[in-house]
Design a protein around this motif. Structure first.
Motif, short mmCIF file in Angstrom:
data_model
loop_
_atom_site.label_atom_id
_atom_site.label_comp_id
_atom_site.label_asym_id
_atom_site.label_seq_id
_atom_site.Cartn_x
_atom_site.Cartn_y
_atom_site.Cartn_z
N LEU A 44 0.82 -1.21 0.00
CA LEU A 44 0.00 0.00 0.00
C LEU A 44 0.86 1.27 0.00
O LEU A 44 0.52 2.25 -0.68
CB LEU A 44 -0.94 0.00 1.20
CG LEU A 44 -2.03 1.07 1.19
CD1 LEU A 44 -2.95 0.91 -0.01
CD2 LEU A 44 -2.85 1.01 2.48
N ASP A 45 1.95 1.25 0.72
CA ASP A 45 2.83 2.43 0.73
C ASP A 45 3.43 2.68 -0.65
O ASP A 45 3.63 3.84 -1.04
CB ASP A 45 3.95 2.26 1.76
CG ASP A 45 3.46 2.52 3.18
OD1 ASP A 45 2.40 3.15 3.34
OD2 ASP A 45 4.14 2.08 4.14
N ASP A 46 3.71 1.61 -1.38
CA ASP A 46 4.21 1.78 -2.75
C ASP A 46 3.17 2.46 -3.63
O ASP A 46 3.49 3.34 -4.44
CB ASP A 46 4.59 0.42 -3.35
CG ASP A 46 5.80 -0.21 -2.67
OD1 ASP A 46 6.57 0.52 -2.04
OD2 ASP A 46 5.95 -1.44 -2.76
N ALA A 47 1.91 2.04 -3.47
CA ALA A 47 0.84 2.65 -4.24
C ALA A 47 0.69 4.13 -3.88
O ALA A 47 0.52 4.99 -4.75
CB ALA A 47 -0.48 1.92 -4.00
N ARG A 48 0.76 4.43 -2.59
CA ARG A 48 0.64 5.83 -2.16
C ARG A 48 1.76 6.68 -2.75
O ARG A 48 1.51 7.79 -3.25
CB ARG A 48 0.67 5.91 -0.63
CG ARG A 48 0.47 7.34 -0.10
CD ARG A 48 0.98 7.49 1.32
NE ARG A 48 2.38 7.15 1.42
CZ ARG A 48 3.39 7.93 1.01
NH1 ARG A 48 3.13 9.11 0.46
NH2 ARG A 48 4.63 7.52 1.14
N ALA A 49 2.99 6.14 -2.71
CA ALA A 49 4.12 6.90 -3.25
C ALA A 49 3.95 7.14 -4.74
O ALA A 49 4.25 8.23 -5.26
CB ALA A 49 5.41 6.15 -2.97
N GLU A 50 3.46 6.14 -5.45
CA GLU A 50 3.24 6.29 -6.90
C GLU A 50 2.17 7.32 -7.20
O GLU A 50 2.31 8.13 -8.12
CB GLU A 50 2.84 4.93 -7.48
CG GLU A 50 2.52 4.95 -8.96
CD GLU A 50 2.01 3.62 -9.47
OE1 GLU A 50 1.28 3.62 -10.48
OE2 GLU A 50 2.31 2.58 -8.85
N LEU A 51 1.10 7.32 -6.41
CA LEU A 51 -0.04 8.19 -6.70
C LEU A 51 0.14 9.61 -6.16
O LEU A 51 -0.59 10.52 -6.56
CB LEU A 51 -1.31 7.58 -6.11
CG LEU A 51 -1.77 6.26 -6.75
CD1 LEU A 51 -2.93 5.67 -5.96
CD2 LEU A 51 -2.17 6.48 -8.20
N ALA A 52 1.11 9.80 -5.27
CA ALA A 52 1.30 11.11 -4.66
C ALA A 52 1.63 12.19 -5.67
O ALA A 52 1.42 13.38 -5.42
CB ALA A 52 2.39 11.04 -3.58
#
Length: 267
Positions: A44-52
């Motif tokens: 989930l943190d990877d997704a957040r970093a990508e979408l930020a």
């Protein structure tokens, strides 16, 4: 196209990959502030970093099978972004598969607990604030399987049929408060889940993954006349529309994103 949701707060479950993550991106691009949630498996943190890079986004881990987790997810999002105006339920699993007679109670109950009861728990948290403000959008992920069941994945099919009924009931109960509830029903979309399915099929048949996809379309999904897997962004576009002001007169509806997979005109 301006979707009219700039500044709105959205919560997307099942958002660490696939259609959930693609939906979060399109909501961010439309100007919404987005919270992601998924199980705590490290992605989930990877997704957040990508979408930020697309806008304001936060991530909260949790398991929709656990009532305490569900409450904590919503409390955290409220604290960081405010009450969500939009909720997208993309959390789900294929669950127990195989011959009906070989699937035990645990397989059925776990599939229903995630796919159907997870949506129930999350909607229970979503609706009160939406009602009080007189504006809300809820989109629940169903599936072609809800109206066109496949005999080797009946727990999944039943759970998604339940999603259609849940959405229709909620739309009737809360539409007068301008809380609009709809579903999207994808079919055979290119996601990590179908990647794994096709890799397993390829291994069993001794073929390439591309050939496994071609044979699956021919043998198992003949109604998909475009003869390809769908893309996550194609589903996300339908979801984003239903979350928007453009969909202000759509309530209790089901939108298929399935290349024609479902043969019937009803349901």
């Amino acid at each position: 196209m301006d979707l009219g949701i700039a500044g709105r707060v959205a919560l997307v479950s099942g958002a660490d990959s696939g259609m959930g993550k693609a939906t979060a991106r399109q909501l961010l691009e439309a100007g919404a502030r987005v919270a992601l949630t998924d199980v705590p498996d490290g992605t989930l943190d990877d997704a957040r970093a990508e979408l930020a890079t697309f806008g304001e986004v936060v991530a909260v881990t949790g398991d929709v099978r656990k009532a305490d987790d569900v409450r904590r997810i919503w409390e955290t999002v409220r604290g960081e972004l405010g009450d969500p105006d939009i909720y997208v339920n993309a959390a789900g699993v294929t669950g127990a598969t195989g011959d009906f007679l070989d699937v035990d109670d645990h397989g059925w109950l776990d599939t229903l607990d995630i796919n159907l009861m997870g949506a129930v728990r999350m909607c229970r948290e979503a609706i009160p604030a939406m009602r009080s403000r007189g504006w809300g959008r809820i989109v629940l992920f169903a599936s072609e399987d809800a109206v066109q069941p496949y005999t080797d994945e009946l727990p999944y099919c039943a759970s998604k049929a339940g999603i259609l009924s849940l959405a229709k009931g909620l739309s009737k109960a809360y539409g007068s408060d301008n809380v609009l509830v709809n579903t999207v029903s994808p079919a055979f979309i290119a996601t990590p889940m179908t990647d794994a399915m096709m890799e397993k099929r390829a291994k069993e048949r001794g073929t390439s993954v591309d050939e496994a996809i071609r044979s699956f379309l021919d043998e198992e999904r003949p109604g998909m006349v475009l003869k390809r897997r769908g893309r996550a962004d194609e589903v996300a576009a339908a979801v984003a529309f239903l979350c928007s002001e453009k969909a202000s007169f759509i309530n209790g509806a089901g939108l298929r994103v399935d290349s024609g997979s479902v043969f019937t005109i009803a349901g």
